[in-house]
Scaffold this active site. Structure first.
Site, PDB file in Angstrom:
ATOM      1  N   ILE A 246      36.516 -25.370  16.838  1.00 23.84           N
ATOM      2  CA  ILE A 246      36.764 -25.763  15.452  1.00 23.84           C
ATOM      3  C   ILE A 246      38.094 -26.513  15.455  1.00 23.84           C
ATOM      4  O   ILE A 246      39.077 -26.064  16.047  1.00 23.84           O
ATOM      5  CB  ILE A 246      36.809 -24.536  14.520  1.00 23.84           C
ATOM      6  CG1 ILE A 246      37.019 -24.955  13.055  1.00 23.84           C
ATOM      7  CG2 ILE A 246      37.847 -23.523  14.939  1.00 23.84           C
ATOM      8  CD1 ILE A 246      36.887 -23.806  12.064  1.00 23.84           C
ATOM      9  N   SER A 247      38.116 -27.692  14.846  1.00 23.63           N
ATOM     10  CA  SER A 247      39.295 -28.552  14.919  1.00 23.63           C
ATOM     11  C   SER A 247      40.494 -27.952  14.199  1.00 23.63           C
ATOM     12  O   SER A 247      40.359 -27.087  13.327  1.00 23.63           O
ATOM     13  CB  SER A 247      38.986 -29.925  14.305  1.00 23.63           C
ATOM     14  OG  SER A 247      38.053 -30.632  15.078  1.00 23.63           O
ATOM     15  N   HIS A 248      41.705 -28.436  14.576  1.00 24.89           N
ATOM     16  CA  HIS A 248      42.910 -28.079  13.843  1.00 24.89           C
ATOM     17  C   HIS A 248      42.699 -28.374  12.353  1.00 24.89           C
ATOM     18  O   HIS A 248      42.092 -29.402  12.004  1.00 24.89           O
ATOM     19  CB  HIS A 248      44.095 -28.930  14.314  1.00 24.89           C
ATOM     20  CG  HIS A 248      44.538 -28.654  15.713  1.00 24.89           C
ATOM     21  ND1 HIS A 248      43.799 -29.035  16.806  1.00 24.89           N
ATOM     22  CD2 HIS A 248      45.661 -28.063  16.190  1.00 24.89           C
ATOM     23  CE1 HIS A 248      44.442 -28.681  17.905  1.00 24.89           C
ATOM     24  NE2 HIS A 248      45.567 -28.082  17.564  1.00 24.89           N
TER      25      HIS A 248
ATOM     26  N   ARG B  56      38.688 -20.356   6.001  1.00 21.58           N
ATOM     27  CA  ARG B  56      38.463 -20.777   7.397  1.00 21.58           C
ATOM     28  C   ARG B  56      38.124 -19.591   8.300  1.00 21.58           C
ATOM     29  O   ARG B  56      37.395 -19.759   9.278  1.00 21.58           O
ATOM     30  CB  ARG B  56      39.714 -21.498   7.915  1.00 21.58           C
ATOM     31  CG  ARG B  56      39.520 -22.167   9.293  1.00 21.58           C
ATOM     32  CD  ARG B  56      40.763 -22.948   9.679  1.00 21.58           C
ATOM     33  NE  ARG B  56      40.590 -23.697  10.917  1.00 21.58           N
ATOM     34  CZ  ARG B  56      41.289 -23.507  12.016  1.00 21.58           C
ATOM     35  NH1 ARG B  56      42.227 -22.558  12.042  1.00 21.58           N
ATOM     36  NH2 ARG B  56      41.088 -24.239  13.086  1.00 21.58           N
TER      37      ARG B  56
END
Length: 214
Positions: A63-65, A37
């Site tokens: 950017i999402s969890h 990530r």
């Protein structure tokens, strides 16, 4: 871009946290292990890349969890080789997770800055999704129908065009709601053209904007 033992250790901790939160699909967890990530974030966020947080990625987007990415992926019930339409390429992280799981991915991004950045990072992993710079509300009618549709931004309502582009028996996962929070919906298209809608809690996404590309 480097993926050190420290990064891999942090990734394992994140995967354990996802398990504790109820993500039990080993293929999804293996995809999270395989896709670093921190490659998708600015260096300033590198040490926090494997915490369960959202981060700015430019153009007012995030950017999402990790849990949100894993949960949406889980709801898709993805099978290898399925054709998936993703609305909101963003950083490209979710796109890479879908590719790693064996999906044939078609992904739309309306922010040119993000479209170009995501294209570069996705190429680094040697994945080959079809990336499109355009309006996610419209979908990709010429390439429809799709087995699955995944929307990674908050929609004020379910776009009718995306339902039309979903196969009978197909599944759409979409966060719906105006304002700061949205309700996660899992929509299954039934043989008669009707839909079955299930709700899966409240999440927070950047808004989905119609008829706008930048």
């Amino acid at each position: 871009m480097q993926d050190t033992f420290k990064h891999k250790g942090m990734r394992r901790q994140l995967i354990n946290e996802l398990r504790e939160k109820g993500i039990e699909n080993e293929q999804i967890l293996e995809a999270f292990d395989a896709i670093p990530r921190h490659f998708f974030l600015d260096l300033v966020f590198e040490q926090q890349a494997y915490s369960n947080q959202a981060f700015q990625i430019g153009a007012g987007q995030t950017i999402s969890h990790p849990y949100t990415v894993a949960f949406q992926t889980h709801l898709l019930e993805l099978k290898k080789g399925e054709k998936v339409l993703e609305i909101g390429t963003g950083s490209g992280f979710q796109t890479c997770i879908l590719c790693k799981l064996g999906a044939k991915v078609f992904s739309i991004e309306r922010q040119r800055e993000l479209f170009l950045k995501a294209k570069k990072i996705i190429e680094h992993f040697n994945f080959n999704p079809r990336l499109v710079y355009g309006d996610g509300y419209a979908g990709l009618p010429l390439l429809a129908p799709f087995d699955k549709v995944l929307v990674t931004c908050g929609a004020p309502e379910v776009p009718a065009a995306l339902i039309d582009q979903l196969k009978e028996g197909g599944i759409m996962v979409i966060p719906v709601g105006e304002g700061k929070d949205q309700v996660m919906l899992k929509i299954k298209k039934l043989p008669d053209g009707e839909v079955d809608i299930q709700q899966y809690g409240v999440f927070s996404f950047v808004p989905m904007l119609e008829n706008k590309v930048k």
